[in-house]
Design an enzyme around this catalytic site. Structure first.
Site, mmCIF file in Angstrom:
data_model
loop_
_atom_site.group_PDB
_atom_site.id
_atom_site.type_symbol
_atom_site.label_atom_id
_atom_site.label_comp_id
_atom_site.label_asym_id
_atom_site.label_seq_id
_atom_site.Cartn_x
_atom_site.Cartn_y
_atom_site.Cartn_z
ATOM 1 N N SER A 240 0.850 -1.181 0.000
ATOM 2 C CA SER A 240 0.000 0.000 0.000
ATOM 3 C C SER A 240 0.886 1.231 0.000
ATOM 4 O O SER A 240 2.104 1.137 0.057
ATOM 5 C CB SER A 240 -0.860 0.016 1.253
ATOM 6 O OG SER A 240 -0.047 0.240 2.384
ATOM 7 N N LYS A 241 0.242 2.378 -0.056
ATOM 8 C CA LYS A 241 1.035 3.597 -0.083
ATOM 9 C C LYS A 241 1.798 3.783 1.210
ATOM 10 O O LYS A 241 2.809 4.469 1.250
ATOM 11 C CB LYS A 241 0.124 4.794 -0.346
ATOM 12 C CG LYS A 241 -0.286 4.812 -1.806
ATOM 13 C CD LYS A 241 -1.316 5.861 -2.141
ATOM 14 C CE LYS A 241 -1.732 5.700 -3.591
ATOM 15 N NZ LYS A 241 -3.164 5.661 -3.798
ATOM 16 N N ARG A 242 1.303 3.156 2.267
ATOM 17 C CA ARG A 242 1.999 3.229 3.549
ATOM 18 C C ARG A 242 3.348 2.499 3.474
ATOM 19 O O ARG A 242 4.301 2.900 4.088
ATOM 20 C CB ARG A 242 1.169 2.594 4.668
ATOM 21 C CG ARG A 242 0.336 3.573 5.450
ATOM 22 C CD ARG A 242 -0.924 4.035 4.716
ATOM 23 N NE ARG A 242 -1.727 2.974 4.148
ATOM 24 C CZ ARG A 242 -2.691 3.180 3.268
ATOM 25 N NH1 ARG A 242 -2.955 4.389 2.836
ATOM 26 N NH2 ARG A 242 -3.373 2.168 2.794
ATOM 27 N N HIS A 243 3.391 1.380 2.723
ATOM 28 C CA HIS A 243 4.657 0.629 2.600
ATOM 29 C C HIS A 243 5.416 1.094 1.371
ATOM 30 O O HIS A 243 5.565 2.156 1.080
ATOM 31 C CB HIS A 243 4.450 -0.863 2.428
ATOM 32 C CG HIS A 243 3.495 -1.467 3.384
ATOM 33 N ND1 HIS A 243 2.267 -0.941 3.651
ATOM 34 C CD2 HIS A 243 3.599 -2.574 4.134
ATOM 35 C CE1 HIS A 243 1.646 -1.697 4.534
ATOM 36 N NE2 HIS A 243 2.437 -2.693 4.843
#
Length: 475
Positions: A240-243
């Site tokens: 995801s954009k978090r990772h």
RNA sequence: GUCCCCGUCGUCUAGAGGCCUAGGACUCCGGCUUUUCAAGCCGGCAACACGGGUUCGAAUCCCGUCGGGGAUACCA
């Protein structure tokens, strides 16, 4: 039959790495079979789609070297056609208006879940008389999906997948405002664009069942599906954009070469025996869906970096020189001197063997283009203690008068000098390296001297000798 | 909750019943080479999730368990 594939991103952000791989697989497949690779921008979500995102996706694709055929299709522009198909389905008795309120729908979902039934719309308007329609409510149009039996999907990657039709509710085709939903739009567009193979992430696997029902309702030929596993982050969770779900341009900015990313992404989830490093031409000739694996893969920076180091070594010197100029300007905080460019050109071969990314290449090249006096790092400073400076001044005297300023001549002179003093070459090489490059690691030091030229070399050596002695570390 | 998919070294993978004492690549650790650092070469650590079957024989086939992921929107 000509193969036609497509990449159909929604322009709500950059071209993230998972999308890039999906595009790559579609491109590889089309090129392998001499078919066409099309682009379709799924911009029907007006609120989230932006022109910037469209440009970012085009740029990312171009940077990766994935060229597409024909003009990209913008899905929103085809809304009228989508609505027309929905009307046709109503006429055929395969779709119907539904007047349920959002509240009713939520309640249905909650109850279904509580009772352990598949969640979804219960079809209450499916066979109801339109005369019963409530006043002033604009209906949505729903597909009259089969209620019994099962829908079978022959997936090129996942194999035969079966789902009970009872699991699938009557999906919405047209919203209350008359605009088409994704589910309808994709099918109509894929059909109208003559797409033969739909290669996409396996998060769309369940959508394929619903889409199959639309194809059937319209009596259209169903294309081949290939649902490829998603890419996961280093922690195994969804990328995801978090990772690490960065855009293609982020990898470009980190200093990766497109050919390295292409090779890495191709190998992620696809294999051709033990082949690890291969050209794009080889990838095109080898690629087929049969080589695609069924399990998700994690994104591994270390391997990408290693591949990038390989491609950096193979890359053309002039190209690399151009690529790092902007980085050097930023690192130097100034424009480069006139002599910097030719110097850089000569230095690239020695430099590129020691860098894994363009970022490292630029950092390692920086000393070549810095103006005197150059700054020294701590380890370099340590090399220039009293002993080091003594060695340096002795060798400066040796080098100063010479005319043949080539790396071989310089090395011969240094070796001879070291020998008379009973020293190993390394003993004199390190202080030279420290004074000339400001660091303790660099390309071969006599190569550095040749590229820097006699004036600059001697100047830097004098700078080092003129420096105030470093404070005694022991004190 | 319901449905679907997946499960070989830390990671990417080879493997489609005997060729497997499970191979390669990346990472990591040694060594050689060496003016530093890389590269290169040599070597090492390290896996068939678990439990049942089927079979003379299973990483490969079947079932179950566990674990991971995805889908369940008038988003795409």
């Amino acid at each position: 039959m000509t193969v036609v594939t497509r990449f159909a991103p929604s322009p709500t952000g950059f071209l993230h790495i998972g999308g890039a791989r999906t595009a790559l697989f579609n491109w590889l497949f089309a090129r392998h079979y001499g078919g066409r690779f099309l682009l379709r921008i799924e911009d029907t979500d007006r609120a989230r789609s932006t022109r910037e995102a469209v440009d970012a996706i085009f740029d990312g694709l171009r940077w990766l070297g994935l060229d597409w055929d024909e003009e990209p299709v913008f899905q929103f522009s085809r809304a009228a056609r989508h609505a027309e198909v929905a009307r046709e389905m109503i006429a055929r008795g395969r779709a119907y208006p539904c007047y349920c309120s959002p509240e009713e729908l939520t309640r249905m979902r909650e109850e279904a879940r509580r009772d352990g039934r598949p969640a979804g719309y219960d079809g209450r308007w499916r066979d109801r008389d339109p005369a019963e329609a409530p006043e002033g409510v604009a209906p949505v149009v729903r597909l009259k999906a089969p209620r019994d039996g099962e829908t079978i999907l022959q997936d090129l990657v996942q194999g035969e997948v079966t789902v009970a039709n009872a699991q699938l509710d009557d999906m919405i085709l047209l919203r209350a405002d008359g605009t088409p939903t994704y589910m309808l739009s994709v099918v109509v567009d894929d059909h109208d664009m003559d797409i033969t193979h739909i290669i996409r992430g396996d998060d769309h696997l369940t959508n394929a069942f619903r889409q199959t029902q639309i194809y059937r309702a319209m009596g259209w030929e169903i294309p081949h599906f290939a649902h490829i596993p998603l890419i996961h982050g280093p922690d195994g969770a969804k990328l995801s954009k978090r990772h690490g779900a960065l855009g293609a341009e982020a990898y470009r900015d980190m200093g990766f070469l497109p050919e390295a990313l292409r090779n890495y992404l191709t190998r992620l989830g696809w294999g051709h025996g033990d082949d690890e490093i291969f050209s794009t031409e080889q990838a095109v000739s080898w690629f087929d869906i049969g080589g695609v694996g069924r399990s998700p893969a994690r994104f591994d920076m270390a391997k990408l970096t290693s591949l990038n180091a390989h491609y950096l070594r193979e890359a053309d010197d002039a190209r690399l020189g151009e690529l790092i100029v902007p980085r050097l300007r930023a690192l130097a905080g100034a424009n480069l001197d006139e002599e910097a460019l030719p110097r850089l050109r000569a230095a690239i071969p020695g430099l590129k063997a020691r860098a894994r990314t363009l970022a490292e290449l630029a950092e390692n090249a920086l000393f070549y283009v810095l103006r005197r006096p150059i700054s020294l790092d701590d380890k370099a400073l340590q090399q220039l203690d009293a002993d080091g400076r003594a060695l340096l001044s002795a060798i400066v005297a040796e080098l100063a008068p010479r005319t043949g300023w080539t790396k071989d001549a310089l090395e011969d002179a240094a070796r001879a000098h070291a020998e008379t003093k009973g020293l190993k070459l390394g003993k004199v090489a390190q202080p030279l390296r420290a004074a000339l490059t400001g660091s303790t690691t660099s390309p071969p030091i006599f190569e550095v001297m040749e590229i820097l030229g006699a004036d600059e070399t001697l100047g830097r050596l004098r700078d080092a000798l003129d420096r105030k002695p470093a404070p005694d570390n022991a004190a």
